[in-house]
Scaffold this motif. Structure first.
Motif, PDB file in Angstrom:
ATOM      1  N   MET A   1       0.818  -1.210   0.000  1.00  0.00           N
ATOM      2  CA  MET A   1       0.000   0.000   0.000  1.00  0.00           C
ATOM      3  C   MET A   1       0.852   1.261   0.000  1.00  0.00           C
ATOM      4  O   MET A   1       0.444   2.301  -0.495  1.00  0.00           O
ATOM      5  CB  MET A   1      -0.916   0.015   1.235  1.00  0.00           C
ATOM      6  N   LEU A   2       2.075   1.190   0.552  1.00  0.00           N
ATOM      7  CA  LEU A   2       2.942   2.362   0.606  1.00  0.00           C
ATOM      8  C   LEU A   2       3.941   2.379  -0.541  1.00  0.00           C
ATOM      9  O   LEU A   2       4.720   3.312  -0.648  1.00  0.00           O
ATOM     10  CB  LEU A   2       3.678   2.404   1.949  1.00  0.00           C
ATOM     11  N   GLY A   3       3.932   1.370  -1.395  1.00  0.00           N
ATOM     12  CA  GLY A   3       4.823   1.342  -2.541  1.00  0.00           C
ATOM     13  C   GLY A   3       4.072   1.590  -3.826  1.00  0.00           C
ATOM     14  O   GLY A   3       3.284   2.520  -3.934  1.00  0.00           O
ATOM     15  N   PHE A   4       4.302   0.716  -4.817  1.00  0.00           N
ATOM     16  CA  PHE A   4       3.587   0.863  -6.084  1.00  0.00           C
ATOM     17  C   PHE A   4       3.314  -0.516  -6.656  1.00  0.00           C
ATOM     18  O   PHE A   4       3.982  -1.496  -6.309  1.00  0.00           O
ATOM     19  CB  PHE A   4       4.406   1.692  -7.076  1.00  0.00           C
ATOM     20  N   ASN A   5       2.317  -0.603  -7.521  1.00  0.00           N
ATOM     21  CA  ASN A   5       2.084  -1.830  -8.274  1.00  0.00           C
ATOM     22  C   ASN A   5       1.544  -1.470  -9.643  1.00  0.00           C
ATOM     23  O   ASN A   5       1.098  -0.342  -9.879  1.00  0.00           O
ATOM     24  CB  ASN A   5       1.160  -2.796  -7.517  1.00  0.00           C
ATOM     25  N   LEU A   6       1.606  -2.438 -10.536  1.00  0.00           N
ATOM     26  CA  LEU A   6       1.182  -2.245 -11.919  1.00  0.00           C
ATOM     27  C   LEU A   6       0.037  -3.196 -12.226  1.00  0.00           C
ATOM     28  O   LEU A   6       0.114  -4.390 -11.943  1.00  0.00           O
ATOM     29  CB  LEU A   6       2.345  -2.509 -12.877  1.00  0.00           C
ATOM     30  N   THR A   7      -1.024  -2.665 -12.819  1.00  0.00           N
ATOM     31  CA  THR A   7      -2.163  -3.457 -13.253  1.00  0.00           C
ATOM     32  C   THR A   7      -2.225  -3.420 -14.775  1.00  0.00           C
ATOM     33  O   THR A   7      -2.118  -2.346 -15.370  1.00  0.00           O
ATOM     34  CB  THR A   7      -3.480  -2.914 -12.671  1.00  0.00           C
TER      35      THR A   7
ATOM     36  N   LEU B   1      -2.658   0.142 -19.073  1.00  0.00           N
ATOM     37  CA  LEU B   1      -1.664   0.024 -18.013  1.00  0.00           C
ATOM     38  C   LEU B   1      -1.994   1.036 -16.919  1.00  0.00           C
ATOM     39  O   LEU B   1      -2.119   2.239 -17.188  1.00  0.00           O
ATOM     40  CB  LEU B   1      -0.266   0.281 -18.556  1.00  0.00           C
ATOM     41  N   ILE B   2      -2.113   0.546 -15.688  1.00  0.00           N
ATOM     42  CA  ILE B   2      -2.467   1.387 -14.545  1.00  0.00           C
ATOM     43  C   ILE B   2      -1.417   1.180 -13.468  1.00  0.00           C
ATOM     44  O   ILE B   2      -1.143   0.038 -13.060  1.00  0.00           O
ATOM     45  CB  ILE B   2      -3.859   1.027 -13.988  1.00  0.00           C
ATOM     46  N   THR B   3      -0.823   2.251 -13.004  1.00  0.00           N
ATOM     47  CA  THR B   3       0.109   2.163 -11.883  1.00  0.00           C
ATOM     48  C   THR B   3      -0.550   2.766 -10.651  1.00  0.00           C
ATOM     49  O   THR B   3      -1.263   3.772 -10.742  1.00  0.00           O
ATOM     50  CB  THR B   3       1.432   2.869 -12.185  1.00  0.00           C
ATOM     51  N   THR B   4      -0.337   2.128  -9.517  1.00  0.00           N
ATOM     52  CA  THR B   4      -0.903   2.600  -8.250  1.00  0.00           C
ATOM     53  C   THR B   4       0.238   2.955  -7.317  1.00  0.00           C
ATOM     54  O   THR B   4       1.078   2.109  -7.007  1.00  0.00           O
ATOM     55  CB  THR B   4      -1.801   1.521  -7.615  1.00  0.00           C
ATOM     56  N   ILE B   5       0.279   4.220  -6.905  1.00  0.00           N
ATOM     57  CA  ILE B   5       1.312   4.706  -5.992  1.00  0.00           C
ATOM     58  C   ILE B   5       0.633   5.257  -4.750  1.00  0.00           C
ATOM     59  O   ILE B   5      -0.266   6.100  -4.854  1.00  0.00           O
ATOM     60  CB  ILE B   5       2.181   5.796  -6.653  1.00  0.00           C
ATOM     61  N   MET B   6       1.052   4.776  -3.596  1.00  0.00           N
ATOM     62  CA  MET B   6       0.448   5.215  -2.328  1.00  0.00           C
ATOM     63  C   MET B   6      -1.066   5.072  -2.366  1.00  0.00           C
ATOM     64  O   MET B   6      -1.818   5.952  -1.940  1.00  0.00           O
ATOM     65  CB  MET B   6       0.848   6.655  -2.025  1.00  0.00           C
TER      66      MET B   6
ATOM     67  N   ALA C   1      10.042   7.652  -9.362  1.00  0.00           N
ATOM     68  CA  ALA C   1       8.616   7.933  -9.191  1.00  0.00           C
ATOM     69  C   ALA C   1       8.157   7.746  -7.747  1.00  0.00           C
ATOM     70  O   ALA C   1       7.227   8.416  -7.295  1.00  0.00           O
ATOM     71  CB  ALA C   1       7.798   7.038 -10.120  1.00  0.00           C
ATOM     72  N   ILE C   2       8.794   6.832  -7.007  1.00  0.00           N
ATOM     73  CA  ILE C   2       8.390   6.602  -5.624  1.00  0.00           C
ATOM     74  C   ILE C   2       8.751   7.804  -4.766  1.00  0.00           C
ATOM     75  O   ILE C   2       7.957   8.282  -3.952  1.00  0.00           O
ATOM     76  CB  ILE C   2       9.032   5.316  -5.078  1.00  0.00           C
ATOM     77  N   LYS C   3       9.969   8.354  -4.952  1.00  0.00           N
ATOM     78  CA  LYS C   3      10.343   9.561  -4.216  1.00  0.00           C
ATOM     79  C   LYS C   3       9.507  10.757  -4.647  1.00  0.00           C
ATOM     80  O   LYS C   3       9.159  11.609  -3.838  1.00  0.00           O
ATOM     81  CB  LYS C   3      11.831   9.864  -4.439  1.00  0.00           C
ATOM     82  N   TYR C   4       9.178  10.797  -5.930  1.00  0.00           N
ATOM     83  CA  TYR C   4       8.355  11.899  -6.438  1.00  0.00           C
ATOM     84  C   TYR C   4       6.922  11.805  -5.921  1.00  0.00           C
ATOM     85  O   TYR C   4       6.235  12.811  -5.766  1.00  0.00           O
ATOM     86  CB  TYR C   4       8.379  11.879  -7.968  1.00  0.00           C
ATOM     87  N   GLY C   5       6.456  10.584  -5.682  1.00  0.00           N
ATOM     88  CA  GLY C   5       5.147  10.392  -5.073  1.00  0.00           C
ATOM     89  C   GLY C   5       4.007  10.176  -6.028  1.00  0.00           C
ATOM     90  O   GLY C   5       2.887   9.877  -5.602  1.00  0.00           O
ATOM     91  N   LYS C   6       4.257  10.296  -7.334  1.00  0.00           N
ATOM     92  CA  LYS C   6       3.216  10.113  -8.353  1.00  0.00           C
ATOM     93  C   LYS C   6       3.888  10.074  -9.715  1.00  0.00           C
ATOM     94  O   LYS C   6       5.048  10.498  -9.845  1.00  0.00           O
ATOM     95  CB  LYS C   6       2.209  11.258  -8.304  1.00  0.00           C
TER      96      LYS C   6
ATOM     97  N   GLN D   1       2.535  20.697 -11.481  1.00  0.00           N
ATOM     98  CA  GLN D   1       2.810  19.468 -10.760  1.00  0.00           C
ATOM     99  C   GLN D   1       3.848  19.727  -9.671  1.00  0.00           C
ATOM    100  O   GLN D   1       4.511  20.768  -9.653  1.00  0.00           O
ATOM    101  CB  GLN D   1       3.316  18.398 -11.729  1.00  0.00           C
ATOM    102  N   SER D   2       3.984  18.762  -8.771  1.00  0.00           N
ATOM    103  CA  SER D   2       4.993  18.886  -7.717  1.00  0.00           C
ATOM    104  C   SER D   2       6.372  19.065  -8.333  1.00  0.00           C
ATOM    105  O   SER D   2       6.685  18.478  -9.369  1.00  0.00           O
ATOM    106  CB  SER D   2       4.971  17.651  -6.819  1.00  0.00           C
TER     107      SER D   2
END
Length: 379
Positions: A1-7, A74-79, A319-324, A213-214
């Motif tokens: 839940m705190l990382g990322f995954n790909l669907t 392709l869907i990526t889920t971050i946080m 992307a993980i450090k960037y947050g999105k 964006q951030s």
């Protein structure tokens, strides 16, 4: 839940989640999104022999989800927040048997759904219709791909009088949409999302307004999220239009010229304004039958497009450090590289590289000069 995954969703018309045996062979994915030219994806899987058929074939090739011209999302889920990276069509499959005991690999490659607009060349007249009306009409023909049209009219409405001229399309729908957009320094692209199965078909000027964006952050300790970044200032990029054309209605030769870029500025020191005497001069678009107002609009579009690519930044972020996911075709702030190159940029291209345990993004940013307009950016 705190990382990322790909669907990965795959299927002929309505994509469904890729079956588990296929996802267990996933190796890597790459998605490229750009505002000009083709956007696409590439996914690599390990190729494994089917346990029932043995040497007859690989299980990948027997899976109906992986056939060419199937749709892939392709869907990526971050946080815990999902982002649609790509909605595209499989156009190519490759098998690479492993050498010297290495793993066999299968690669599927595809493009966003705009590739379906590029399959048939045609000759078609569009009498009495402006470019934005034609663009909206063509986009509506592909509603089965969930296209949501966003069409911005050109600065000058040059309605063709049928007794004087008739716009004629010669080529594919995609080529014609991009050709019409280029006349005014506009872009045409398909932006996947915001929800799976929907796509925004955008025809208009590059998006240089809106919430940034951030920030991309360099050399600021724990706040840093960029791994590499470099900058290029091309003094020969800006172009001014200077020439004469015959007005299609009055038959009088009149000057057509541009003196500056007419778009939302992102830099404090405009390269064209600082070096106007040395700017490259080009002749105006000599399309037959144009009135002088339409010719001026096209000339201004050519200058706007050239100036926007004067300063280019390229780099890689985590992307993980960037947050999105960093989003192409919008604006973003840069900080920590010095006053000359800090500030706001237009995100021209982003390539997402996804592997197990790793999510990197290569980016290309552009703007028309140096120096920040504001001392702060959005964090």
């Amino acid at each position: 839940m705190l990382g990322f995954n790909l669907t990965i969703l795959m299927g002929p018309k309505v994509p469904i989640p890729a079956i588990q045996p296929l996802m267990e062979t996933f190796e890597s994915a790459e998605v490229t999104c750009r505002d000009d030219g083709r956007s696409g994806f590439q996914i690599n899987f390990k190729a494994i022999r089917d346990p029932l058929l043995g040497p007859l074939d690989y299980s990948f090739h027997l899976n109906p989800q992986t056939r060419v011209f199937n749709r892939v999302i392709l869907i990526t889920t971050i946080m815990a927040i999902p982002y649609v990276l790509m909605d595209g069509i499989i156009t190519n499959r490759q098998l690479s048997p492993g050498a010297n005991g290495g793993s066999d690999m299968v690669t599927i490659t595809g493009e966003d759904v705009s590739v379906m607009m590029d399959l048939e060349e045609k000759t078609m007249e569009h009498p009495g219709q402006t470019e934005n009306v034609i663009a909206a009409k063509i986009i509506a023909m592909y509603s089965q791909y969930g296209l949501i049209p966003t069409v911005i009219p050109p600065p000058v409405a040059d309605v063709p009088v049928p007794t004087e001229r008739t716009p004629v399309q010669r080529g594919t729908d995609l080529a014609y949409l991009r050709d019409m957009a280029a006349r005014y320094g506009y872009v045409f692209y398909i932006e996947s999302g915001p929800v799976p199965g929907s796509n925004i078909a955008y025809w208009g000027p590059p998006k240089r307004l809106g919430l940034p964006q951030s920030a991309i952050t360099y050399n600021m300790g724990a706040a840093s999220n960029v791994e590499t970044i470099s900058f290029e200032h091309d003094a020969l990029a800006p172009e001014l239009v200077d020439g004469r054309l015959q007005d299609g209605r009055t038959n009088i030769k009149l000057p057509v010229m541009t003196l500056a870029a007419m778009q939302t500025p992102l830099a404090r020191e405009q390269s064209l304004a600082m070096n106007m005497l040395n700017a490259r001069k080009i002749l105006p678009d000599n399309a037959g039958g144009l009135n002088i107002q339409a010719a001026m609009a096209r000339a201004q579009g050519a200058t706007n497009k050239s100036v926007g690519d004067t300063v280019t930044a390229r780099g890689t972020i985590d992307a993980i450090k960037y947050g999105k996911p960093l989003k192409a075709r919008s604006i973003v702030g840069v900080r920590g590289v010095g006053e000359t190159y800090d500030g706001m940029y237009y995100v021209k291209e982003v390539t997402h590289g996804i592997q197990k345990g790793s999510y990197k993004q290569n980016f290309t940013l552009t703007r028309e000069g140096t120096g920040a307009l504001s001392p702060v950016v959005r964090v």
